[in-house]
Design an enzyme around this catalytic site. Structure first.
Site, PDB file in Angstrom:
ATOM      1  N   ASP A   1       0.860  -1.182   0.000  1.00  8.68           N
ATOM      2  CA  ASP A   1       0.000   0.000   0.000  1.00  8.68           C
ATOM      3  C   ASP A   1       0.897   1.233   0.000  1.00  8.68           C
ATOM      4  OD1 ASP A   1      -2.080   1.724   0.206  1.00  8.68           O
ATOM      5  OD2 ASP A   1      -2.996   0.793   1.975  1.00  8.68           O
TER       6      ASP A   1
ATOM      7  N   ASP B   1      -2.886   2.538  -6.041  1.00  2.40           N
ATOM      8  CA  ASP B   1      -1.846   2.605  -5.012  1.00  2.40           C
ATOM      9  C   ASP B   1      -1.748   1.369  -4.127  1.00  2.40           C
ATOM     10  OD1 ASP B   1      -4.203   2.974  -3.636  1.00  2.40           O
ATOM     11  OD2 ASP B   1      -3.309   4.349  -2.191  1.00  2.40           O
ATOM     12  N   GLU B   2      -2.383   0.301  -4.506  1.00  3.62           N
ATOM     13  CA  GLU B   2      -2.206  -0.903  -3.697  1.00  3.62           C
ATOM     14  C   GLU B   2      -2.301  -2.159  -4.547  1.00  3.62           C
ATOM     15  OE1 GLU B   2      -5.392  -2.323  -1.017  1.00  3.62           O
ATOM     16  OE2 GLU B   2      -6.368  -0.419  -1.463  1.00  3.62           O
TER      17      GLU B   2
ATOM     18  N   CYS C   1     -18.282   9.327 -40.981  1.00  3.11           N
ATOM     19  CA  CYS C   1     -19.701   9.166 -40.678  1.00  3.11           C
ATOM     20  C   CYS C   1     -19.951   9.311 -39.174  1.00  3.11           C
ATOM     21  CB  CYS C   1     -20.177   7.790 -41.150  1.00  3.11           C
ATOM     22  SG  CYS C   1     -21.866   7.418 -40.627  1.00  3.11           S
TER      23      CYS C   1
ATOM     24  N   CYS D   1     -21.346   5.777 -37.589  1.00  2.00           N
ATOM     25  CA  CYS D   1     -20.542   4.587 -37.320  1.00  2.00           C
ATOM     26  C   CYS D   1     -19.039   4.855 -37.398  1.00  2.00           C
ATOM     27  CB  CYS D   1     -20.912   3.466 -38.285  1.00  2.00           C
ATOM     28  SG  CYS D   1     -20.480   3.853 -39.973  1.00  2.00           S
TER      29      CYS D   1
ATOM     30  N   HIS E   1     -23.722   4.180 -48.399  1.00  2.00           N
ATOM     31  CA  HIS E   1     -23.569   4.138 -46.955  1.00  2.00           C
ATOM     32  C   HIS E   1     -24.729   4.867 -46.276  1.00  2.00           C
ATOM     33  CE1 HIS E   1     -21.302   3.659 -43.239  1.00  2.00           C
ATOM     34  NE2 HIS E   1     -21.658   4.898 -42.919  1.00  2.00           N
TER      35      HIS E   1
ATOM     36  N   HIS F   1     -27.856   3.443 -43.648  1.00  2.00           N
ATOM     37  CA  HIS F   1     -28.308   3.998 -42.365  1.00  2.00           C
ATOM     38  C   HIS F   1     -29.790   4.371 -42.418  1.00  2.00           C
ATOM     39  CE1 HIS F   1     -24.725   3.864 -40.001  1.00  2.00           C
ATOM     40  NE2 HIS F   1     -24.017   4.568 -40.872  1.00  2.00           N
TER      41      HIS F   1
END
EC number: 2.7.7.7
Length: 711
Positions: free
Chosen positions: A146, A237-238, A622, A625, A640, A644
Site C-alpha cells: 500500500d 496505489d495498492e 460518418c 458509425c 452508406h 443507415h
DNA sequence: GGGGAATGTTTGG
DNA sequence: TTCCACCAAACATTCCCC
C-alpha cells in the site's frame, strides 16, 4: 486470548523485525491503545447531550494511519459545528436513526431466540467451522503493498516546496487524500475541503492529476511484476502479490522479500510504501496497515499465530466491514473482535443470511483468499455529476444529455454495449433514488441512453436534485470477453444477431420528439448540443485500473487496442447486416453517435441535402458509425447513407414502443414509489423486511432458513 | 416457486 | 465567497411473470 495478548505478541514480532520500519514504536503503542479502546467499546459513539459532536462520526470515524496524536474531540467538534443544520447533516441524522432502528430490531429478534434455537444454530456453526477449517491453506505467502499517502506523495515529488507543509489533494468540495502533516490536524481523505481548511487554515490544496498518479503507479507495478507477474492491482496505489514462488526460489522469507520490494519501489519512484505479509490476502491487508507509513508487518503462517492475531482484532479492521456493520455487530450482538464472531457464531447464523454468517465466521477463523482469482470483468459503467441543487427541468435535462454523452463515450472507448440503464438521483435533501429500465437491445449510443434516461427522469419530476448519474449494466459478454484474434465467424453470428435484434427494436425516432420537447425546448434547431466532456479524475482512475487489470489478466493484450478492434468489428458487422432498401426517409440529425474521442475538436457538418441526410465529421467521417469516406467517394457515400436510412426505417417499422418504455411492472412500481414509497417512514418501517448491512443482510424469511438448518 | 427486473444499502478506493 | 465526490461491486428484498 485477550487483546493485550495479541498486542504483546505483535510488539514482539515488531521488535524482532530487522530494519523493518521507520515508524516509531510509540506510534505502534498508540495504535495498540486505539485498538484496545475499540476493543472495550470506548469509541466516541457514547452519546453525550452536552457534547453532541461526540456522536457525529460522519467524517472522523476510525483512526487512519498518521492520525495518531490528533485531538479527536476538537476535530469532531469542528466538523460537527460546520455540518450542523445542513441538509447533509440532516440526512446523516436520518440514516443514523435508521441504523439505530435496525439495531433495536435485531436485539429484539436476538432476545426471542430460545435456547433450543441457539443450540441448533450452534450445531450449524460447528459443522461450518469444520468445513471452513478444511479449506485453510497456510502454504501461500501473500504480500499486500500500500503506497503511503500516494497522491499527496506524488505531488510532493513534483513540487518539493510542499514538503513538510500540510497539503491535501482535491478541492474545497472534497479532498482525495492528505499528507501526514495535514493528517496531524485531523484532515483526511473523503473530507470536504472547506472543513479541512477550517481544521488546518494553512492547508495547501493541490488539484488531482491522475495522469501523474497513473505514471507513478505504472512504475510501482513494474517492480511488483518482478515478484509476481500475476499480481492483483487493488487500485492505483495498492496491490496483492503471491510471493510464495519467489520466496522459495530465492530462499528468502516473506519479510525479506517485502523489505527488498519496498526498497526497490523507493529507488524506482522516490515513494514509500507499507507492506503486510500473511497467509492470505485478507490478513495481509490488515497487516500492511499496522506499521504504516513506510513499514511492514509479517504474520507467520501457522494456525495458532493466525488465531492469536485475529483473536483481538477489531472487526472494523476487516475489509468489507464498515461503519454500519461494525455498529450492528457491536450494539446488537456485542461483537467487537473477530474472535467473538466465532464465539457468537450461533447468533450470527440466526440473524444474518447464510453468506453473511459464513463470511463473519471465516473472518473469525482468520481465513481469506489464497488463490489468484479469475479475471473479474467489469459489470457496469457509469457517470455521475454533482451540481448546485436545482429543480429547473430544462437544466436537469441538459445535465442528463451531457451525462448520456459522457457515458456513451466511455462505453465506446471500452467497446461495451449494455442493456440496463439506471438513473441515479440525489435530491436536494441528499436522498438517493435509483430508477432502472432494461432495454430490449444492447446499446452504447448516447441517443438511446438519453432517450430512456429522459423518460426515467420525467417520471420523477418535479424534483430538486443535486446529483444525476447514469449507469449501464448487463453487458454483451460474448463481445466483451472475446479474443479478437480468433473466432470471427462465431462472433459475426453473435454480433450480427444482436445488431439485428437492435435493428428490430430500434425506435430512435421517437426520441427526437422527446428530446426536443423535454431536453431542448429552447433549442430551435432541434439539434442536441452537448457540453464538452472532461473525464473526471475518479473516472479516469477507474478506467485506468480496469484497463490495467484487463492487461494483466489477458496477458499483454493492450486493452484499448482490443476495444477499438471490437468496436470496429461491431460497426462493420452492423453494416453487413444489410436491411432492405427504404429510400424515402426523413433526415435525422439528432443522432450524433460521435465515435471520435476528440469530440470537442470535431465539427459535425451536414454536407448533404435531403437525399443524404448524414453528417460527415470533418467532411469524411460518418457520425453514425465512424467509417471514413472522402467526399470524392460519391457513390459509396450514397450507399452508406442508404444503409443507415434503411436501418432507421426498418426500426420505425418494427420498433416497439415497449422497448423504450419502462415495463408495465415498472410503471406500477413507479406509481407505488410516488404514491407510497417503498422506503417507508422510519416509524412505519418493518426492518425485518430490509435490514441491509453491506452485503450482509439479515434474514427475512426466518422460517424457511431455520427449517433448512435444523434438518 | 423460480427467475428476472427493479430498488436500495453498504463498502472501499 | 466556497458548504460533503465519483465509480464499481456485492448482495438482499420485493414484485411480477410464467
Amino acid at each position: 486470548m485477550n487483546g493485550a495478548g495479541f498486542f504483546r505478541y505483535a510488539l514482539q514480532i515488531k521488535l524482532r523485525r530487522p530494519n523493518c520500519s521507520s515508524s516509531s514504536p510509540a506510534s505502534f503503542e498508540e495504535k495498540e491503545e486505539d485498538w484496545r479502546r475499540m476493543d472495550n467499546g470506548e469509541s466516541s459513539s457514547t452519546n453525550n447531550s452536552s457534547r453532541p459532536w461526540e456522536s457525529y462520526n460522519t467524517v472522523f470515524t476510525n483512526a487512519k494511519a498518521g492520525m495518531e496524536g490528533v485531538d479527536k474531540e476538537k476535530v469532531q467538534r469542528i466538523v460537527y459545528e460546520m455540518s450542523k443544520g445542513s441538509k447533509y447533516f440532516q440526512n446523516e441524522e436520518r440514516k443514523e436513526a435508521l441504523m439505530k432502528q435496525k439495531i433495536e430490531h435485531m436485539r429484539d429478534r436476538c432476545a426471542k431466540l430460545s435456547s433450543l434455537d441457539l443450540s441448533n444454530y450452534q450445531k450449524v456453526v460447528d459443522k461450518r467451522i469444520l468445513e471452513l477449517e478444511a479449506t485453510r491453506d497456510l502454504s501461500r505467502i501473500w504480500l499486500h503493498v500500500d503506497m503511503d499517502a500516494f497522491y499527496a506523495a506524488v505531488e510532493t515529488l513534483s513540487d518539493p516546496s510542499i514538503k513538510g507543509k500540510p497539503m491535501a489533494v482535491g478541492g474545497l468540495s472534497m479532498i482525495s487524500t492528505a499528507n501526514y502533516e495535514a493528517r496531524k490536524f485531523g484532515v483526511r481523505a473523503a473530507m470536504p475541503g472547506f472543513i479541512a481548511r477550517k481544521l488546518c487554515p494553512d492547508l495547501i490544496f493541490v488539484p488531482v492529476d491522475f495522469i501523474k498518479y497513473t505514471h507513478y503507479s505504472d512504475l510501482t507495478r513494474k517492480v511488483f511484476r518482478n515478484y509476481d507477474p500475476h499480481f492483483i492491482a487493488g487500485s492505483l496505489d495498492e496491490a496483492y502479490l503471491d510471493i510464495t514462488e519467489v520466496c522459495r526460489e530465492r530462499g528468502l522469507s516473506g519479510g525479506e522479500i517485502a523489505e527488498e520490494l519496498r526498497s526497490s519501489v523507493y529507488s524506482e519512484t522516490g515513494l514509500t510504501c507499507s507492506a503486510g505479509v500473511a497467509a492470505n490476502r485478507l490478513l495481509a491487508k490488515v497487516c500492511s496497515d499496522i506499521n504504516k507509513p513506510n513499514g511492514q508487518f509479517v504474520l507467520q503462517n501457522d494456525r495458532s499465530t493466525v488465531m492469536t492475531f485475529v483473536s483481538s482484532l477489531p472487526v472494523r479492521k476487516i475489509g468489507g466491514i464498515g461503519k454500519v456493520t461494525e455498529h450492528i455487530l457491536k450494539d446488537a450482538l456485542g461483537i467487537k473482535t473477530c474472535e467473538e464472531m466465532v464465539q457468537k457464531g450461533s447468533l450470527l447464523y440466526a440473524l444474518f443470511s447464510q453468506s453473511s454468517a459464513d463470511f463473519f465466521l471465516s473472518v473469525g477463523l482468520g481465513l481469506g483468499g489464497t488463490n489468484t482469482p479469475q479475471v473479474r470483468s467489469r459489470k457496469s459503467i457509469s457517470s455521475e455529476r454533482t451540481f448546485a441543487a436545482t429543480g429547473d427541468e430544462r437544466l436537469l435535462y441538459s445535465k442528463l444529455a451531457e451525462l448520456a454523452e459522457m457515458l456513451s463515450h466511455d462505453m465506446k472507448k471500452e467497446g461495451l454495449t449494455a442493456r440496463t440503464l439506471t438513473l441515479k438521483l440525489k435530491t436536494a435533501s441528499f436522498e438517493i433514488r435509483s430508477r432502472a429500465v432494461s432495454l430490449q437491445r444492447y446499446t452504447c449510443s448516447s441517443d438511446d441512453i438519453l432517450k430512456h434516461a429522459t423518460k426515467l427522469l420525467k417520471a420523477e419530476l418535479p424534483v430538486s436534485v443535486r446529483l444525476i448519474g447514469l449507469r449501464m449494466s448487463q453487458f454483451v459478454e460474448e463481445i466483451r470477453n472475446s479474443d479478437p484474434s480468433q473466432g470471427t465467424i462465431t462472433k459475426f453470428i453473435v454480433q450480427k444477431d444482436s445488431s439485428r435484434q437492435a435493428q428490430d427494436l430500434d425506435d430512435n425516432d421517437s426520441f427526437d420528439l422527446d428530446a426536443n420537447k423535454n431536453c431542448l425546448s429552447n433549442d430551435e434547431s432541434g439539434n442536441v448540443s452537448f457540453g464538452s466532456h472532461e473525464t473526471s479524475s475518479a473516472h479516469l482512475k477507474n478506467v485506468v485500473e480496469y484497463e490495467e487489470r484487463s492487461q494483466i489478466d489477458s496477458g499483454k493484450v493492450i486493452p484499448n487496442q482490443e476495444c477499438m478492434k471490437k468496436e470496429e468489428r461491431l460497426q462493420i458487422l452492423e453494416g453487413d447486416s444489410l436491411l432492405k432498401k427504404h429510400k424515402e426517409c426523413k433526415p435525422d440529425t439528432s443522432h450524433l453517435m460521435n465515435d471520435n474521442s476528440n469530440a470537442q475538436n470535431t465539427e459535425a457538418v451536414s454536407v448533404f441535402p435531403q437525399t443524404e441526410p448524414l453528417y460527415w465529421i470533418d467532411g469524411y467521417k460518418c457520425v453514425l458509425c465512424g467509417i471514413e469516406l472522402p467526399p470524392s467517394f460519391v457513390e459509396e457515400r450514397q450507399e452508406h447513407s442508404d444503409f443507415h436510412l434503411a436501418q432507421r426505417l426498418q426500426n420505425e417499422e418494427t420498433g416497439s414502443s415497449s422497448s423504450t418504455t419502462p415495463s408495465k411492472r415498472r410503471i406500477l412500481g413507479k406509481e407505488k414509489v410516488n404514491s407510497k414509497p417503498k422506503k417507508q417512514k422510519p416509524d412505519q418501517k418493518d426492518s425485518s423486511k430490509h435490514i441491509p448491512i453491506h452485503a450482509f443482510f439479515t434474514k427475512s424469511n426466518q422460517n424457511s432458513n431455520e427449517t433448512q438448518r435444523r434438518k
